[in-house]
Design a protein around this motif. Structure first.
Motif, PDB file in Angstrom:
ATOM      1  N   SER A 275      -2.316  -5.921   4.474  1.00 46.07           N
ATOM      2  CA  SER A 275      -1.594  -4.725   4.920  1.00 46.07           C
ATOM      3  C   SER A 275      -2.206  -3.447   4.365  1.00 46.07           C
ATOM      4  O   SER A 275      -1.627  -2.367   4.521  1.00 46.07           O
ATOM      5  CB  SER A 275      -0.120  -4.809   4.494  1.00 46.07           C
ATOM      6  OG  SER A 275       0.495  -5.959   5.022  1.00 46.07           O
ATOM      7  N   LYS A 280       0.878   4.040   6.324  1.00 45.33           N
ATOM      8  CA  LYS A 280       2.190   4.219   5.702  1.00 45.33           C
ATOM      9  C   LYS A 280       2.643   5.668   5.688  1.00 45.33           C
ATOM     10  O   LYS A 280       3.830   5.954   5.593  1.00 45.33           O
ATOM     11  CB  LYS A 280       2.146   3.677   4.265  1.00 45.33           C
ATOM     12  CG  LYS A 280       1.787   2.203   4.171  1.00 45.33           C
ATOM     13  CD  LYS A 280       1.738   1.739   2.739  1.00 45.33           C
ATOM     14  CE  LYS A 280       1.421   0.257   2.626  1.00 45.33           C
ATOM     15  NZ  LYS A 280       0.082  -0.074   3.142  1.00 45.33           N
ATOM     16  N   GLU A 281       1.685   6.611   5.786  1.00 47.70           N
ATOM     17  CA  GLU A 281       2.057   8.017   5.659  1.00 47.70           C
ATOM     18  C   GLU A 281       2.471   8.635   6.987  1.00 47.70           C
ATOM     19  O   GLU A 281       2.856   9.793   7.037  1.00 47.70           O
ATOM     20  CB  GLU A 281       0.882   8.813   5.061  1.00 47.70           C
ATOM     21  CG  GLU A 281      -0.232   9.167   6.051  1.00 47.70           C
ATOM     22  CD  GLU A 281      -1.102   7.977   6.429  1.00 47.70           C
ATOM     23  OE1 GLU A 281      -1.980   8.141   7.290  1.00 47.70           O
ATOM     24  OE2 GLU A 281      -0.905   6.884   5.860  1.00 47.70           O
TER      25      GLU A 281
END
Length: 396
Positions: A275, A280-281
């Motif tokens: 992952s 994620k941002e």
């Protein structure tokens, strides 16, 4: 895909290609090259010309060339680990390491990882995928394609991108079979899609295959977000943890992730490792929901992401080809916005769409150090017949 068990060295010295022993002066290298750099980094051989005249790219016979190779790979006397590689100056001494982790040069959770121990690798043979791609390119598209520009021709291949929401399979277990089917699906899908692009068809076969081997996995990353967005739009009660990979839906919270075939590490650690390239941002699915791009805009996103990535990765002739492709498609997109959509002020919308691609590429770049560390400590026990096809994919 064929599997063969074999034992191989976990990593090689970046200087001499022999078996490496660790990170020395900031570079994965063997003890001999580390010792050579320690002795010569501040000596008379620095900045001298080749002494033998026969040193090539793989073999460095003379000391100046070997030292230059060390520097080219990134060796630096300021890059040392736990005082192991520091070159003391006159009157200076090295303090002993304060911890056992410092002494062995590994973090605590890897203290007992023997990187020199032989291990069984799973070899994935992807030659048949390359042969199938070559066959498809030789046969070409059966039905002639007509459109007023190249972007619209590529958009006619949108059927290879668009998710069929009426035929989605749900899986409870993600195992070796699912991974291999995913790799096969995306590589063949990209090949079929690019056959709608005349400029790609004009390239020689070697450049075509090189580009395909680099493009397929960045295509797959964007496809996951686009397909998941389409699925959630068509399924009002879809859970945020449900994602689409090719034509399969899985809930990442409940799916049984079987990674025993690819790693000897615990499943949760392997899942975190795989992952590493997640964006994620940025909420990409949310952005796609909000902007609701047309088929042509989505097609442009796929093309821009793929061609920009492959150009930056290979440089040279492929960079020039990729930049030419992007210019052609950008002009077609401009015509679409201004002439067909009557939207001359489209810059802000396009900038928001391209943030999706930028986030995907940034996640790939930022994951590279972690991928390198994973190779050093054999997180994944997979080897490929064509490793260049899996570079930056997260599996190599």
């Amino acid at each position: 895909m064929n599997q063969v068990s074999t034992s191989t060295s976990p990593f090689c010295c970046r200087i001499c290609d022999q078996r490496a022993h660790g990170n020395h002066f900031g570079v994965i290298s063997c003890r001999a090259c580390a010792a050579f750099f320690r002795r010569t980094a501040s000596g008379k051989w620095d900045n001298q010309k080749c002494r033998g005249g026969s040193c090539d790219k793989k073999t460095y016979y003379c000391k100046p060339c070997r030292l230059q190779k060390c520097r080219d790979m990134g060796m630096d006397t300021t890059k040392f680990q736990f005082n192991r590689d520091n070159i003391p100056t006159a009157g200076q001494f090295q303090l002993p390491p304060q911890t056992f982790e410092a002494y062995v040069g590994r973090p605590e959770f890897l203290l007992f990882c023997d990187t020199d121990a032989p291990n069984s690798k799973v070899l994935i043979d992807v030659r048949y995928l390359l042969e199938e791609a070559g066959r498809l390119l030789n046969n070409g598209i059966i039905t002639p394609i007509w459109a007023e520009n190249q972007l619209k021709k590529l958009t006619q291949g949108f059927k290879h991108i668009k998710l069929d929401t009426d035929n989605i399979k749900k899986v409870e277990t993600a195992d070796q079979k699912e991974f291999m089917e995913m790799w096969e699906y995306y590589f063949i899908t990209v090949t079929k899609w690019l056959m709608y692009f005349d400029e790609f068809q004009k390239l020689n076969r070697q450049i075509q295959m090189t580009m395909l081997q680099a493009i397929w996995h960045v295509f797959s990353k964007l496809h996951k977000y686009v397909a998941t967005s389409a699925y959630q739009k068509a399924t009002p009660r879809a859970k945020p943890t449900e994602v689409i990979i090719k034509d399969v839906m899985m809930d990442i919270e409940t799916v049984n992730f079987d990674c025993s075939w690819m790693s000897d590490y615990p499943t949760k650690d392997v899942f975190k490792f795989l992952s590493a390239q997640a964006c994620k941002e940025m909420d990409i699915v949310g952005t796609l929901h909000e902007l609701d791009p047309t088929d042509l805009e989505i097609t442009y996103l796929f093309a821009q992401l793929c061609f920009e990535y492959v150009g930056k990765r290979y440089q040279g002739d492929i960079l020039r080809v990729a930049e030419q492709f992007q210019e052609i498609l950008a002009n077609d997109l401009h015509h679409y916005y201004v002439e067909e959509m009557n939207r001359p002020r489209y810059f802000q919308r396009l900038a928001r769409l391209l943030k999706v691609n930028n986030a995907i590429q940034r996640a790939i770049w930022e994951s590279r150090p972690k991928m390198e560390l994973g190779r050093v400590f054999n997180v994944l026990k997979i080897e490929f017949s064509h490793p260049e096809m899996f570079e930056d994919s997260g599996y190599y």
